[in-house]
Design a protein around this motif. Structure first.
Motif, short mmCIF file in Angstrom:
data_model
loop_
_atom_site.label_atom_id
_atom_site.label_comp_id
_atom_site.label_asym_id
_atom_site.label_seq_id
_atom_site.Cartn_x
_atom_site.Cartn_y
_atom_site.Cartn_z
N PHE A 49 -58.43 74.89 -56.33
CA PHE A 49 -57.73 75.49 -57.46
C PHE A 49 -58.29 76.84 -57.88
CE2 PHE A 49 -57.58 70.93 -57.85
CZ PHE A 49 -56.22 70.74 -57.79
N THR A 57 -52.59 75.90 -60.89
CA THR A 57 -51.65 74.96 -61.50
C THR A 57 -51.57 75.23 -63.00
OG1 THR A 57 -53.43 73.40 -61.79
CG2 THR A 57 -52.10 73.17 -59.78
N PRO A 59 -52.27 73.58 -65.79
CA PRO A 59 -53.44 73.40 -66.68
C PRO A 59 -54.48 74.49 -66.50
CG PRO A 59 -53.02 71.40 -65.38
CD PRO A 59 -52.08 72.44 -64.88
N GLU A 60 -54.52 75.08 -65.29
CA GLU A 60 -55.50 76.15 -65.03
C GLU A 60 -54.99 77.50 -65.54
OE1 GLU A 60 -58.40 75.23 -63.89
OE2 GLU A 60 -57.79 73.18 -63.37
N GLU A 90 -54.20 59.20 -65.57
CA GLU A 90 -53.71 60.44 -64.94
C GLU A 90 -53.78 60.32 -63.42
OE1 GLU A 90 -55.51 64.23 -66.01
OE2 GLU A 90 -54.05 65.30 -64.76
N GLY A 92 -53.87 62.11 -59.87
CA GLY A 92 -54.20 63.40 -59.26
C GLY A 92 -54.65 64.44 -60.27
N PRO A 93 -55.79 64.19 -60.95
CA PRO A 93 -56.18 65.07 -62.09
C PRO A 93 -56.84 66.39 -61.72
CG PRO A 93 -57.40 62.96 -62.09
CD PRO A 93 -56.68 63.05 -60.78
N GLY A 94 -56.96 66.71 -60.44
CA GLY A 94 -57.51 68.03 -60.07
C GLY A 94 -58.91 68.22 -60.62
N VAL A 121 -56.71 58.43 -61.28
CA VAL A 121 -56.42 58.03 -59.90
C VAL A 121 -56.66 59.24 -59.03
CG1 VAL A 121 -54.68 57.14 -58.30
CG2 VAL A 121 -54.70 56.37 -60.70
N GLU A 122 -57.71 59.18 -58.22
CA GLU A 122 -58.12 60.37 -57.45
C GLU A 122 -58.76 59.91 -56.14
OE1 GLU A 122 -57.97 64.05 -57.97
OE2 GLU A 122 -58.28 63.46 -55.88
N THR A 123 -58.32 60.51 -55.04
CA THR A 123 -58.88 60.15 -53.74
C THR A 123 -59.97 61.13 -53.29
OG1 THR A 123 -56.94 61.27 -52.83
CG2 THR A 123 -56.92 58.87 -52.77
N SER A 124 -60.02 62.31 -53.88
CA SER A 124 -60.96 63.32 -53.40
C SER A 124 -62.32 63.20 -54.09
CB SER A 124 -60.38 64.73 -53.69
OG SER A 124 -61.42 65.68 -53.73
N LEU A 127 -63.22 66.44 -56.05
CA LEU A 127 -62.54 66.60 -57.34
C LEU A 127 -63.00 65.56 -58.35
CD1 LEU A 127 -59.04 67.77 -56.09
CD2 LEU A 127 -60.82 69.12 -57.20
N GLU A 146 -58.92 54.49 -56.66
CA GLU A 146 -58.36 55.06 -55.42
C GLU A 146 -56.84 55.11 -55.47
OE1 GLU A 146 -61.02 56.65 -53.41
OE2 GLU A 146 -59.35 56.20 -52.06
N GLU A 165 -48.19 67.96 -60.80
CA GLU A 165 -48.32 68.36 -59.40
C GLU A 165 -49.02 67.27 -58.59
OE1 GLU A 165 -48.63 72.16 -57.85
OE2 GLU A 165 -48.58 73.18 -59.77
N PHE A 166 -48.64 66.04 -58.82
CA PHE A 166 -49.18 64.92 -58.06
C PHE A 166 -48.23 64.55 -56.91
CE2 PHE A 166 -49.17 60.24 -57.44
CZ PHE A 166 -50.39 60.14 -56.78
N1 SAH Z 1 -53.00 67.67 -61.66
C1 SAH Z 1 -53.90 68.70 -61.20
C2 SAH Z 1 -54.06 68.73 -59.68
C3 SAH Z 1 -52.83 68.84 -58.83
S1 SAH Z 1 -53.21 68.90 -57.08
C4 SAH Z 1 -53.48 70.05 -61.75
O1 SAH Z 1 -52.37 70.16 -62.25
O2 SAH Z 1 -54.25 71.01 -61.68
C5 SAH Z 1 -53.02 67.24 -56.54
C6 SAH Z 1 -54.07 66.27 -57.01
O3 SAH Z 1 -53.73 64.98 -56.48
C7 SAH Z 1 -55.49 66.52 -56.56
O4 SAH Z 1 -56.36 66.08 -57.57
C8 SAH Z 1 -55.60 65.64 -55.31
O5 SAH Z 1 -56.92 65.36 -54.93
C9 SAH Z 1 -54.85 64.44 -55.78
N2 SAH Z 1 -54.28 63.57 -54.74
C10 SAH Z 1 -53.63 63.96 -53.63
N3 SAH Z 1 -53.18 62.88 -52.95
C11 SAH Z 1 -53.56 61.81 -53.66
C12 SAH Z 1 -53.37 60.39 -53.50
N4 SAH Z 1 -52.73 59.89 -52.46
N5 SAH Z 1 -53.88 59.57 -54.45
C13 SAH Z 1 -54.54 60.08 -55.53
N6 SAH Z 1 -54.73 61.41 -55.73
C14 SAH Z 1 -54.26 62.25 -54.81
#
Ligand code: SAH
Length: 377
Positions: A49, A57, A59-60, A90, A92-94, A121-124, A127, A146, A165-166
């Motif tokens: 990001f 995105t 929020p940024e 949340e 995919g919270p980036g 919920v975040e897989t990375s 992040l 996960e 943006e999830f």
């Molecule tokens: N919401 C944030 C990030 C958007 S990018 C913002 O607006 O800035 C997408 C996000 O989803 C990232 O945090 C990424 O790691 C996460 N992500 C991608 N695939 C995923 C999955 N299958 N399960 C959970 N998180 C996931």
């Protein structure tokens, strides 16, 4: 001039080997490798990001975005009758920016902070570390998961679910209309150049779930339809959770309000469009979200959805213009210009205001949350 040797890419080699062994792969398989490969996947290895990253995105762009979503969540909670406990989830919270801004904005709403458990919920792993740092200052308990369905259902605890943006980051498949029927667009290796390229699979019968019957009749040769099975599966799980817990959900993404044909797969690298197959793992890959398909899945699971709004309309309904004015009262001239620019970026039609859409879902027994206008399902 001597040729500059290309940087070796272990992920590209891995994908080519996979294709050599088993034939062309689906675009979903390609996206999965590019975004989520445990070692080399785009979201696994880096923070993408911000101005130095590949994209920025909402929020940024500005704290106002998260603040207004915090307000939306707090008013939703009040309309639920201020339950003593609530799960704020949340997807995919980036970097955790949206949640941090949201929690700061609502800390004076009596009882809301005490009721909250935050669940990400975040897989990375990269992040997750950012999110931990960001959320620590709020003092609100948080847990990481996960997958959405890993979050336990708690009796009498409504879930408020947010995703910005999830869905656009989840893998899609593409189907192309040929002379007689549909075939899947696949990723193969070009025999001459040795590079990745698109190939068409055999024409196969497709189901309604893949291409809605309403569109199928009007399809012309060359039309492409995209389907995102993981998004549909999550929409279904979210809808069930909304019914079970009398909760509410808010999804914001770029996409279209009704299902349509078109190739929307795109890659971004260093804030520029990039060839989609060129640098797997080193460019962001996304596709537009089919909000009609998400809403349909939620409605089929028994939850309700509001009409799809544009981001500009949604943020204005929540009072972003007034918020910007308030922020400017304490700002110097340079900061005031920055606030106006951020406001324009979030709401103007030629920026994020129209392309980005908002879908609100809620349980069949939940009081409609704020900004549900023109109930669609
Ligand atoms: N919401 C944030 C990030 C958007 S990018 C913002 O607006 O800035 C997408 C996000 O989803 C990232 O945090 C990424 O790691 C996460 N992500 C991608 N695939 C995923 C999955 N299958 N399960 C959970 N998180 C996931």
């Amino acid at each position: 001039m001597s040729k500059v040797p290309e940087t070796p890419s272990p992920l590209l080699d891995h994908i080519k080997r996979r294709i050599a062994l088993s034939g062309p792969i689906s675009i979903a398989d390609f996206m999965n490798e590019a975004l989520a490969h445990p070692e080399y996947g785009y979201y696994r290895k880096q923070d993408p990001f911000g101005r130095a990253g590949d994209f920025i995105t909402a929020p940024e762009v500005s704290q106002m975005f998260g603040e207004l979503i915090g307000l939306w969540a707090a008013v939703s909670w009040q309309q639920m009758g201020c339950p003593p406990k609530i799960d704020l989830i949340e997807l995919g919270p980036g970097r955790g920016t949206l949640m941090t801004d949201a929690l700061r904005a609502v800390r004076n709403v009596p009882g809301f902070g005490d009721a909250l458990t935050v669940r990400f919920v975040e897989t990375s792993p990269v992040l997750r570390t950012h999110q931990q740092t960001a959320i620590m200052a709020s003092g609100i308990p948080a847990t990481w998961h996960e997958a959405f369905d890993d979050i336990p259902v708690r009796a009498d605890v409504p879930a408020i679910i947010i995703g910005n943006e999830f869905f656009d980051a989840l893998p899609i498949r593409q189907f192309e209309r040929g002379d007689h029927g549909w075939s899947e667009r696949l990723v193969g290796v070009d025999a001459d150049s040795g590079e990745l390229g698109f190939v068409r699979g055999r024409e196969t019968p497709v189901t309604d779930a893949l291409i809605p019957a309403t569109l199928r009749g009007s399809a012309k040769k060359g039309d492409i339809f995209e389907s995102c099975a993981p998004a549909i599966a999550i929409a279904d799980q979210v809808a069930r959770r909304l019914n079970e817990t009398h909760g509410a959900a808010l999804f914001i993404d770029y996409g279209h309000p009704s299902s349509a044909f078109g190739d929307t797969l795109q890659a971004l690298k260093g804030h520029e469009y990039h060839p989609v197959l060129r640098d797997p793992g080193d460019a962001d890959l996304t596709a537009h979200v089919d909000f009609a398909a998400i809403a349909r899945a939620m409605n089929e699971a028994g939850a309700r959805t509001g009409a799809v709004l544009t981001q500009g309309t949604f943020l204005r309904m929540l009072g972003i213009e007034q918020r910007a004015e308030l922020l400017k009262t304490g700002a110097d001239e340079q900061q005031a210009v920055a606030i106006d620019q951020a406001l324009a970026r979030l709401v103007d039609a030629d920026q994020m205001g129209t392309l980005f859409k908002v879908l609100i879902g809620y349980g069949r027994e939940t009081t409609p949350p704020p900004c549900v206008s023109g109930v669609a399902g």
